[in-house]
Motif scaffolding. Structure first.
Motif, PDB file in Angstrom:
ATOM      1  N   PRO A 162      69.293   4.352 100.101  1.00 21.93           N
ATOM      2  CA  PRO A 162      69.664   3.061  99.517  1.00 21.93           C
ATOM      3  C   PRO A 162      70.919   3.184  98.653  1.00 21.93           C
ATOM      4  O   PRO A 162      71.058   4.127  97.867  1.00 21.93           O
ATOM      5  N   LYS A 163      71.835   2.238  98.810  1.00 27.96           N
ATOM      6  CA  LYS A 163      73.067   2.219  98.027  1.00 27.96           C
ATOM      7  C   LYS A 163      73.192   0.880  97.314  1.00 27.96           C
ATOM      8  O   LYS A 163      72.728  -0.138  97.808  1.00 27.96           O
ATOM      9  N   GLY A 164      73.843   0.912  96.175  1.00 36.37           N
ATOM     10  CA  GLY A 164      74.016  -0.301  95.399  1.00 36.37           C
ATOM     11  C   GLY A 164      73.284  -0.219  94.086  1.00 36.37           C
ATOM     12  O   GLY A 164      72.670   0.806  93.749  1.00 36.37           O
ATOM     13  N   PRO A 165      73.297  -1.288  93.310  1.00 33.52           N
ATOM     14  CA  PRO A 165      72.576  -1.306  92.031  1.00 33.52           C
ATOM     15  C   PRO A 165      71.097  -1.004  92.248  1.00 33.52           C
ATOM     16  O   PRO A 165      70.479  -1.531  93.188  1.00 33.52           O
ATOM     17  N   PRO A 166      70.499  -0.147  91.424  1.00 31.55           N
ATOM     18  CA  PRO A 166      69.095   0.228  91.649  1.00 31.55           C
ATOM     19  C   PRO A 166      68.137  -0.950  91.626  1.00 31.55           C
ATOM     20  O   PRO A 166      67.127  -0.934  92.334  1.00 31.55           O
ATOM     21  N   GLU A 167      68.431  -1.990  90.838  1.00 27.61           N
ATOM     22  CA  GLU A 167      67.529  -3.146  90.802  1.00 27.61           C
ATOM     23  C   GLU A 167      67.566  -3.943  92.100  1.00 27.61           C
ATOM     24  O   GLU A 167      66.707  -4.790  92.345  1.00 27.61           O
ATOM     25  N   GLN A 168      68.534  -3.649  92.968  1.00 28.51           N
ATOM     26  CA  GLN A 168      68.609  -4.306  94.276  1.00 28.51           C
ATOM     27  C   GLN A 168      68.253  -3.361  95.424  1.00 28.51           C
ATOM     28  O   GLN A 168      67.647  -3.777  96.409  1.00 28.51           O
ATOM     29  N   ALA A 209      61.843  18.261  94.173  1.00 25.18           N
ATOM     30  CA  ALA A 209      61.340  17.017  94.757  1.00 25.18           C
ATOM     31  C   ALA A 209      62.446  15.974  94.772  1.00 25.18           C
ATOM     32  O   ALA A 209      63.349  15.985  93.936  1.00 25.18           O
ATOM     33  N   TYR A 210      62.346  15.070  95.755  1.00 19.45           N
ATOM     34  CA  TYR A 210      63.095  13.821  95.721  1.00 19.45           C
ATOM     35  C   TYR A 210      62.095  12.727  95.336  1.00 19.45           C
ATOM     36  O   TYR A 210      60.966  12.721  95.842  1.00 19.45           O
ATOM     37  N   VAL A 211      62.515  11.818  94.485  1.00 27.34           N
ATOM     38  CA  VAL A 211      61.636  10.722  94.066  1.00 27.34           C
ATOM     39  C   VAL A 211      62.312   9.403  94.405  1.00 27.34           C
ATOM     40  O   VAL A 211      63.394   9.099  93.886  1.00 27.34           O
ATOM     41  N   TYR A 212      61.667   8.633  95.288  1.00 21.68           N
ATOM     42  CA  TYR A 212      62.158   7.296  95.622  1.00 21.68           C
ATOM     43  C   TYR A 212      61.528   6.279  94.686  1.00 21.68           C
ATOM     44  O   TYR A 212      60.300   6.190  94.573  1.00 21.68           O
ATOM     45  N   LEU A 213      62.385   5.532  93.991  1.00 17.00           N
ATOM     46  CA  LEU A 213      61.943   4.460  93.093  1.00 17.00           C
ATOM     47  C   LEU A 213      62.373   3.134  93.694  1.00 17.00           C
ATOM     48  O   LEU A 213      63.575   2.922  93.938  1.00 17.00           O
ATOM     49  N   PRO A 214      61.443   2.215  93.960  1.00 19.71           N
ATOM     50  CA  PRO A 214      61.795   0.948  94.611  1.00 19.71           C
ATOM     51  C   PRO A 214      62.605   0.051  93.683  1.00 19.71           C
ATOM     52  O   PRO A 214      62.633   0.260  92.463  1.00 19.71           O
ATOM     53  N   PRO A 215      63.271  -0.959  94.218  1.00 18.77           N
ATOM     54  CA  PRO A 215      64.092  -1.846  93.378  1.00 18.77           C
ATOM     55  C   PRO A 215      63.305  -2.464  92.224  1.00 18.77           C
ATOM     56  O   PRO A 215      63.833  -2.614  91.110  1.00 18.77           O
TER      57      PRO A 215
END
Length: 394
Positions: free
Chosen positions: A119-125, A145-151
């Motif tokens: 994902p690219k762009g502002p994290p809130e989006q 680890a890699y940690v994916y945090l949703p918008p």
């Protein structure tokens, strides 16, 4: 130069090209029958083959990230030997961490910059993927680890909200890079969340071994690495201390492919108060010692019992069924574990529940697992409850 650096790969490719060119140019000079000509032909063949194999090996390792450093490839660490060592009594097995510096520590890219489609762009989006090191408070083990945090994690209206979490495990000897680049886990989850088909979920991508290059199989090895304790107790504690994730096991799932899938089943069935659901793509159903694992179960009178308790079919026959939901991914043709998967699914009894993703054809590879992944994520989404507690509540 680092083991996975492009400069090393390009240099080795250049060496291989030069070796091939020199072999073609010098070969007529080695046409005689004397020992010098014989040694010349042999040396040119061996040198060229080694250069070509080294270049191919670096290219494959750079693509799949089996080993991220020279130390990891050679089994060497600054603090301790990496393979079989005594746990405690001044010895360790694998790199030792310092929990006083935090249970989740910011790490370098660790290959994250090479993962396509994040994902690219502002994290809130768009959300965000972080590269971290998780340190075990009990085991002092360290795992990248890699940690994916949703918008939604970054949006103001969710500022106090906790999120469900999926711990995802790669196969052996791969790592979190493979979960991102080849399984495409964060990309797939982001697409499903964006489409409203999956609730916002934190996804933690890890490798199943805590003492590379040894395959620890998520087992607490007597006198050795405590991999089961690390994933069943240390990892949840570390994540809760650093991220806004739920405390209740209803919001925790574990998944993986190949040996990571085997670990997922083991962890959920042995620790149903930590993980309420497990999705396993092409798993095995028992843990066995082999040259990559070393002696996983120790010696003495308890050895047989320890081995039996890591045999999931034995557990289903002889122990009370855990209150967990599991999903198994397999293929009727192309996967050698299809008969074992059928036997496992048939042996499941309440309160445990089991579902399956069964392809007509699919081999033991990422092409198969990528086909199964969306269904596995959507299944996992239905099993996990969105945490009701918020930040500030224990």
């Amino acid at each position: 130069m680092g083991l996975t650096s492009r400069s090393l790969l390009y240099a080795m490719v250049a060496v291989a090209v030069v070796c091939v060119g020199l072999t073609l140019w010098l070969w007529p000079r080695f046409a005689g029958r004397g020992p010098r000509a014989l040694l010349g032909r042999l040396g040119s063949i061996v040198g060229t083959q080694l250069a070509v194999v080294a270049a191919l090996g670096l290219a494959v390792n750079g693509n799949f990230q089996f080993y991220s450093s020279w130390h990891e490839l050679l089994g060497l660490y600054d603090d301790a030997p990496a393979a079989v060592g005594k746990w405690g009594d001044g010895g360790t097995a694998g790199p030792a961490g310092d929990p006083s510096k935090g249970l989740v520590q910011t790490a370098g890219p660790d290959g994250l910059e090479k993962v396509h489609g994040l994902p690219k762009g502002p994290p809130e989006q768009a959300g965000r993927v972080e590269s971290v090191r998780i340190v075990g408070r009990r085991t002092r083990a360290v795992d990248p680890a890699y940690v994916y945090l949703p918008p939604q994690y970054f949006q103001p209206q969710f500022a106090r909200q906790r999120f469900p979490v999926i711990v995802a495990l790669s196969g052996y000897p791969g790592g979190s890079f493979l979960l991102g680049q080849h399984l495409r886990l964060p990309q797939t989850a982001a697409r499903l969340i964006r489409a409203g088909r999956m609730q916002p979920t934190v996804i933690v991508m890890m490798r199943p071994t805590i003492a590379p290059p040894r395959d620890t199989q998520c087992v607490d090895v007597p006198g050795g690495p405590q991999a089961e304790t690390f994933f069943a107790r240390d990892v949840p504690q570390a994540l809760v201390s650093h991220y806004r994730v739920g405390h209740d096991p209803g919001g925790w799932g574990v998944m993986g492919y190949s040996s990571g899938g085997s670990c997922a089943l083991q962890l959920a069935m042995r620790h149903d108060r930590t993980y309420s659901a497990a999705a396993a793509l092409s798993p095995d159903y028992k843990v066995s010692s082999d040259p990559t694992t070393g002696n996983l179960f120790g010696d003495g009178r308890g050895r047989v019992r320890r081995r039996q308790e890591h045999d999931l079919m034995w557990r289903l026959r002889h122990l009370p069924a855990p209150q967990v939901n599991v999903l198994v991914g397999t293929s009727r043709t192309g996967e050698k574990n299809y008969p074992a998967a059928k036997a496992f699914l048939a042996a499941v009894r309440p309160p445990m529940k089991a579902d399956a993703v069964v392809l007509d054809h699919g081999s033991h590879n990422f092409a198969t697992w990528r086909r199964e992944l969306p269904a596995a994520l959507l299944w996992m989404d239905k099993q996990l409850t969105f945490p009701e507690d918020v930040v500030g509540n224990s």
